[in-house]
Design a protein around this motif. Structure first.
Motif, PDB file in Angstrom:
ATOM      1  N   THR A 284      99.441 -81.996  36.057  1.00  0.00           N
ATOM      2  CA  THR A 284      98.175 -81.351  36.389  1.00  0.00           C
ATOM      3  C   THR A 284      98.366 -79.847  36.572  1.00  0.00           C
ATOM      4  O   THR A 284      99.487 -79.326  36.512  1.00  0.00           O
ATOM      5  CB  THR A 284      97.609 -81.959  37.680  1.00  0.00           C
ATOM      6  OG1 THR A 284      98.595 -81.820  38.720  1.00  0.00           O
ATOM      7  CG2 THR A 284      97.296 -83.436  37.488  1.00  0.00           C
ATOM      8  N   ARG A 285      97.257 -79.141  36.822  1.00  0.00           N
ATOM      9  CA  ARG A 285      97.336 -77.700  37.085  1.00  0.00           C
ATOM     10  C   ARG A 285      98.280 -77.426  38.245  1.00  0.00           C
ATOM     11  O   ARG A 285      98.292 -78.135  39.232  1.00  0.00           O
ATOM     12  CB  ARG A 285      95.953 -77.135  37.407  1.00  0.00           C
ATOM     13  CG  ARG A 285      95.033 -77.065  36.222  1.00  0.00           C
ATOM     14  CD  ARG A 285      93.845 -76.148  36.528  1.00  0.00           C
ATOM     15  NE  ARG A 285      92.828 -76.312  35.510  1.00  0.00           N
ATOM     16  CZ  ARG A 285      91.713 -76.993  35.666  1.00  0.00           C
ATOM     17  NH1 ARG A 285      91.446 -77.536  36.833  1.00  0.00           N
ATOM     18  NH2 ARG A 285      90.840 -77.089  34.686  1.00  0.00           N
TER      19      ARG A 285
ATOM     20  N   PRO B 248      89.625 -72.883  25.936  1.00  0.00           N
ATOM     21  CA  PRO B 248      88.824 -73.405  27.050  1.00  0.00           C
ATOM     22  C   PRO B 248      87.343 -73.463  26.666  1.00  0.00           C
ATOM     23  O   PRO B 248      86.852 -72.613  25.913  1.00  0.00           O
ATOM     24  CB  PRO B 248      89.062 -72.385  28.171  1.00  0.00           C
ATOM     25  CG  PRO B 248      90.365 -71.740  27.839  1.00  0.00           C
ATOM     26  CD  PRO B 248      90.421 -71.702  26.333  1.00  0.00           C
TER      27      PRO B 248
ATOM     28  N   ASP C  21      81.833 -70.374  39.872  1.00  0.00           N
ATOM     29  CA  ASP C  21      83.022 -70.996  40.443  1.00  0.00           C
ATOM     30  C   ASP C  21      82.917 -70.971  41.965  1.00  0.00           C
ATOM     31  O   ASP C  21      82.708 -69.911  42.563  1.00  0.00           O
ATOM     32  CB  ASP C  21      84.290 -70.242  40.004  1.00  0.00           C
ATOM     33  CG  ASP C  21      85.563 -71.056  40.192  1.00  0.00           C
ATOM     34  OD1 ASP C  21      85.519 -72.075  40.904  1.00  0.00           O
ATOM     35  OD2 ASP C  21      86.604 -70.669  39.624  1.00  0.00           O
TER      36      ASP C  21
ATOM     37  N   GLY D 238      88.584 -76.703  43.676  1.00  0.00           N
ATOM     38  CA  GLY D 238      89.770 -77.442  43.266  1.00  0.00           C
ATOM     39  C   GLY D 238      91.001 -77.041  44.059  1.00  0.00           C
ATOM     40  O   GLY D 238      90.950 -76.243  45.006  1.00  0.00           O
TER      41      GLY D 238
ATOM     42  N   HIS E  97      93.664 -75.629  42.512  1.00  0.00           N
ATOM     43  CA  HIS E  97      94.269 -74.488  41.849  1.00  0.00           C
ATOM     44  C   HIS E  97      93.187 -73.666  41.149  1.00  0.00           C
ATOM     45  O   HIS E  97      92.078 -74.147  40.911  1.00  0.00           O
ATOM     46  CB  HIS E  97      95.312 -74.941  40.820  1.00  0.00           C
ATOM     47  CG  HIS E  97      96.413 -75.769  41.393  1.00  0.00           C
ATOM     48  ND1 HIS E  97      97.480 -75.228  42.060  1.00  0.00           N
ATOM     49  CD2 HIS E  97      96.599 -77.123  41.406  1.00  0.00           C
ATOM     50  CE1 HIS E  97      98.290 -76.185  42.453  1.00  0.00           C
ATOM     51  NE2 HIS E  97      97.775 -77.356  42.086  1.00  0.00           N
TER      52      HIS E  97
ATOM     53  N   ASP F 277      91.041 -72.241  38.346  1.00  0.00           N
ATOM     54  CA  ASP F 277      90.600 -72.891  37.117  1.00  0.00           C
ATOM     55  C   ASP F 277      90.909 -71.984  35.921  1.00  0.00           C
ATOM     56  O   ASP F 277      90.190 -71.021  35.663  1.00  0.00           O
ATOM     57  CB  ASP F 277      89.100 -73.172  37.209  1.00  0.00           C
ATOM     58  CG  ASP F 277      88.594 -74.012  36.048  1.00  0.00           C
ATOM     59  OD1 ASP F 277      89.355 -74.228  35.084  1.00  0.00           O
ATOM     60  OD2 ASP F 277      87.424 -74.449  36.097  1.00  0.00           O
ATOM     61  N   ASP F 278      91.975 -72.308  35.171  1.00  0.00           N
ATOM     62  CA  ASP F 278      92.350 -71.463  34.042  1.00  0.00           C
ATOM     63  C   ASP F 278      91.435 -71.654  32.838  1.00  0.00           C
ATOM     64  O   ASP F 278      91.618 -71.004  31.807  1.00  0.00           O
ATOM     65  CB  ASP F 278      93.811 -71.694  33.642  1.00  0.00           C
ATOM     66  CG  ASP F 278      94.118 -73.144  33.289  1.00  0.00           C
ATOM     67  OD1 ASP F 278      93.181 -73.961  33.195  1.00  0.00           O
ATOM     68  OD2 ASP F 278      95.306 -73.456  33.104  1.00  0.00           O
ATOM     69  N   ARG F 279      90.426 -72.519  32.952  1.00  0.00           N
ATOM     70  CA  ARG F 279      89.396 -72.596  31.919  1.00  0.00           C
ATOM     71  C   ARG F 279      88.365 -71.495  32.100  1.00  0.00           C
ATOM     72  O   ARG F 279      87.611 -71.178  31.174  1.00  0.00           O
ATOM     73  CB  ARG F 279      88.707 -73.958  31.953  1.00  0.00           C
ATOM     74  CG  ARG F 279      89.635 -75.141  31.640  1.00  0.00           C
ATOM     75  CD  ARG F 279      88.982 -76.450  31.982  1.00  0.00           C
ATOM     76  NE  ARG F 279      88.627 -76.521  33.401  1.00  0.00           N
ATOM     77  CZ  ARG F 279      88.055 -77.559  33.975  1.00  0.00           C
ATOM     78  NH1 ARG F 279      87.760 -78.632  33.238  1.00  0.00           N
ATOM     79  NH2 ARG F 279      87.767 -77.555  35.260  1.00  0.00           N
ATOM     80  N   GLN F 280      88.315 -70.926  33.313  1.00  0.00           N
ATOM     81  CA  GLN F 280      87.341 -69.876  33.601  1.00  0.00           C
ATOM     82  C   GLN F 280      87.974 -68.509  33.833  1.00  0.00           C
ATOM     83  O   GLN F 280      87.301 -67.493  33.646  1.00  0.00           O
ATOM     84  CB  GLN F 280      86.531 -70.241  34.853  1.00  0.00           C
ATOM     85  CG  GLN F 280      85.710 -71.506  34.728  1.00  0.00           C
ATOM     86  CD  GLN F 280      84.533 -71.504  35.681  1.00  0.00           C
ATOM     87  OE1 GLN F 280      83.529 -70.839  35.455  1.00  0.00           O
ATOM     88  NE2 GLN F 280      84.668 -72.245  36.765  1.00  0.00           N
TER      89      GLN F 280
END
Length: 636
Positions: free
Chosen positions: A249-250, A424, A433, A437, A439, A441-444
């Motif tokens: 996971t992240r 992403p 955001d 979470g 961690h 969010d490396d999608r954002q």
């Protein structure tokens, strides 16, 4: 010293111009040597180094001198013919050898001297300087360990990885941790721009354009993960492979590699993104060429045609930031290759709106040719960096600079570029955001690719925590080129809930909607605000807003914001952006867009916010936490 003395004594030289890279952490002794020797060519280099270490490291001078002396010993192992080098330290040349001649014993010795110096120093200033050198060493060290333990003995590593999934996983995790350390210590170097000026420039990575260690380590990590998947498929099939990779996971070192393997498992058939990669059109259409390359029917790897000759093949393709790719170049030499000659290479460079982006290099060179003239593949994996929209893929017989010569003719065929991980899922013009979470969010979010940096903000208990400076700048994956195009209820709305982290320290938050994926700068275009918390709850906080068009300052406003005690140093900001003006609201127990919460409204005079390139939201600060941030047109 010997070179300067020769110039002075034999040539009668009275002056010398020295060009030294502006990274003190790496180059500190060079400045001192040149300063002393330009005045006295007979000065003792050993004494100069001793004085330098006493002046800069205090009680840590003895281990620091041992540190620099060992580096000089490694340098001298190159031999006399490599002592006087022009631009040796940069990677513009294929003969770059800065990482050569090191052993694990050297690494261990240098580690010990840094650790001893850290323990020995007695003043804050000396500790600071030792730590800055330690940052540089730790960064450099990741390349050395990557070479010594992995890329220079790749056949041994892959033989070991082929034994079991446990072996392959352990090796992949070790290499992934080195990659993580490399990124972390580069941030540390960039955290002090007054110390390491060159490391913070936008073109810093251009100095290493032909250093293969970046792509060697990255590609080898992906190949080790490929080997893990081979084991898993043989043992339990696709279901077991999918279940294994979903565990990363992240926040784990193999997360991005795991996402890549999951994509590849789910997309066994992947298109070639290069046009005419097999030259089956019978010509060089879709390729830009230099040198003497032609398409022939002789000796193709597959199909009817292959490309023969010397020079460069290149092709530009559209890319999306965050997408991962694999380039595979198949080639062979028709005649025996002389030992020591440079073999063919590949490279991938990026552009954003036509301007070069200097991200981590993707240059890779074939290590050895097949003695029987069989086909051999040169693979490279890479990620399109933030802001990139175009990739230029190049294949060369040799670099052809600075020494003229086209290299030995190569036969090329079946050149492929495949997507191995989707970008992403980013919706243009939308960012929201609440940091719920575990961690970031490396999608954002990504981090600024150049300029000053520091500690990466972290997510904790529903907040994005930005601790004491220096800190990295976060940049949105979403673009906002049309920020000022809406009117009425179709205007963009920025919301940010911020709070002070530690009441006993200075605190501020900076947020910009500006050009590029670099830290907030007055030299680009867009909007920027900073909220400075007062040192006492009884005093007003300061809100300062700025606008720039192509580096020219436009009207902005400064406001005093009285935050009531009940808010507990929390504030909820709302900004509305129109074609002509901006409105600012402040709430103290939630977002408040009533007239009573209006802080100010004014004209910004901005005419074209994206004139200098794509627009992204950026944020940084010190001693603050962010509970939520969003930028979007309000949902009707």
């Amino acid at each position: 010293r010997d070179f300067l003395k020769w110039g002075h004594d034999e040539l009668g030289a009275i002056a010398h111009v020295s060009e030294v890279g502006g990274n003190w952490s790496f180059d500190g002794p060079k400045y001192r040597y040149m300063q002393e020797l330009m005045w006295n060519v007979n000065a003792d280099p050993d004494e100069i180094m001793s004085e330098f270490c006493r002046d800069w490291f205090g009680a840590g001078s003895q281990p620091m001198k041992a540190f620099w002396d060992r580096l000089e010993q490694v340098y001298e192992r190159r031999g006399a013919n490599r002592r006087f080098l022009g631009y040796q330290w940069v990677g513009w040349l294929e003969d770059h050898d800065e990482f050569d001649h090191y052993s694990l014993d050297d690494v261990s010795f240098l580690d010990k001297q840094i650790a001893t110096a850290k323990q020995a120093v007695t003043t804050e200033a000396d500790e600071f300087r030792v730590t800055r050198v330690a940052d540089a060493w730790e960064y450099f060290r990741t390349f050395l360990l990557g070479r010594i333990k992995f890329t220079l003995c790749d056949e041994k590593v892959f033989t070991e990885a082929a034994v079991s999934v446990e072996n392959a996983t352990a090796l992949a995790e070790e290499l992934a941790r080195l990659q993580d350390k490399k990124a972390a210590f580069l941030r540390r170097l960039r955290a002090y721009p007054s110390v390491n000026q060159v490391a913070t420039t936008a073109n810093y990575m251009s100095y290493f354009a032909h250093v293969t260690e970046f792509s060697d380590m990255r590609t080898m990590l992906d190949e080790l993960c490929d080997q893990i998947t081979v084991h898993l498929l043989a043992k339990g099939g696709r279901a077991e492979a999918l279940a294994f990779w979903k565990k990363f996971t992240r926040g784990t070192s193999l997360n991005k590699s795991a996402q890549t393997q999951l994509f590849v498992l789910s997309h066994p058939e992947r298109a070639n993104l290069l046009a005419n990669g097999g030259f089956e059109t019978g010509d060089l259409s879709s390729w830009e060429t230099s040198g003497a390359i032609k398409v022939m029917t002789e000796s193709p790897r597959s199909g009817r045609f292959s490309a023969h000759g010397t020079g460069t093949l290149s092709q530009s393709i559209r890319v999306k930031a965050g997408t991962r790719y694999k380039l595979a170049v198949r080639g062979r030499y028709a005649s025996p290759f002389e030992p020591g000659r440079r073999l063919f290479s590949s490279d991938v460079r990026f552009k954003s709106s036509g301007k070069s982006l200097w991200s981590e290099p993707n240059y890779r060179r074939l290590g050895k040719a097949d003695r029987k003239g069989e086909w051999i593949s040169l693979g490279t994996t890479f990620t399109a960096p933030p802001g990139a929209d175009t990739a230029v893929v190049s294949i060369r017989t040799t670099l052809n600079w600075p020494i003229a010569g086209a290299g030995k003719p190569v036969i090329w065929d079946d050149i492929r570029l495949e997507k191995i991980l989707d970008e992403p899922a980013v919706k243009p013009g939308v960012l929201t955001d609440n940091f719920s979470g575990e961690h970031l969010d490396d999608r954002q979010w990504t981090e600024a690719t150049s300029g000053s940096s520091g500690t990466l903000p972290r997510v904790r208990d529903g907040w994005l925590v930005i601790g004491q400076r220096p800190n990295a700048t976060l940049v949105s994956m979403s673009r906002f080129d049309d920020l000022l195009n809406g009117t009425g209820d179709r205007r963009y709305r920025l919301r940010a809930h911020i709070a002070m982290l530690d009441a006993g320290r200075k605190a501020s938050f900076e947020c910009g909607i500006r050009t590029g994926v670099v830290p907030i700068s007055i030299r680009d275009s867009g909007f920027w605000f900073t909220h400075a918390f007062s040192d006492s709850a009884e005093k007003t906080d300061a809100l300062r807003t700025y606008w720039h068009q192509d580096g020219k300052r436009l009207p902005g406003r400064w406001f005093d914001v009285g935050v009531p005690r009940s808010a507990k140093r929390n504030i909820w900001y709302t900004f509305f952006f129109g074609p002509r003006d901006v409105e600012v609201y402040a709430g103290f127990d939630g977002y408040d867009e009533r007239e009573s919460a209006l802080v100010g409204k004014y004209q910004h005079k901005m005419t074209n916010i994206s004139s200098a390139g794509p627009i992204f939201l950026k944020m940084s600060g010190g001693n603050v936490k962010i509970g939520e941030i969003s930028l979007m047109r309000p949902v009707r």
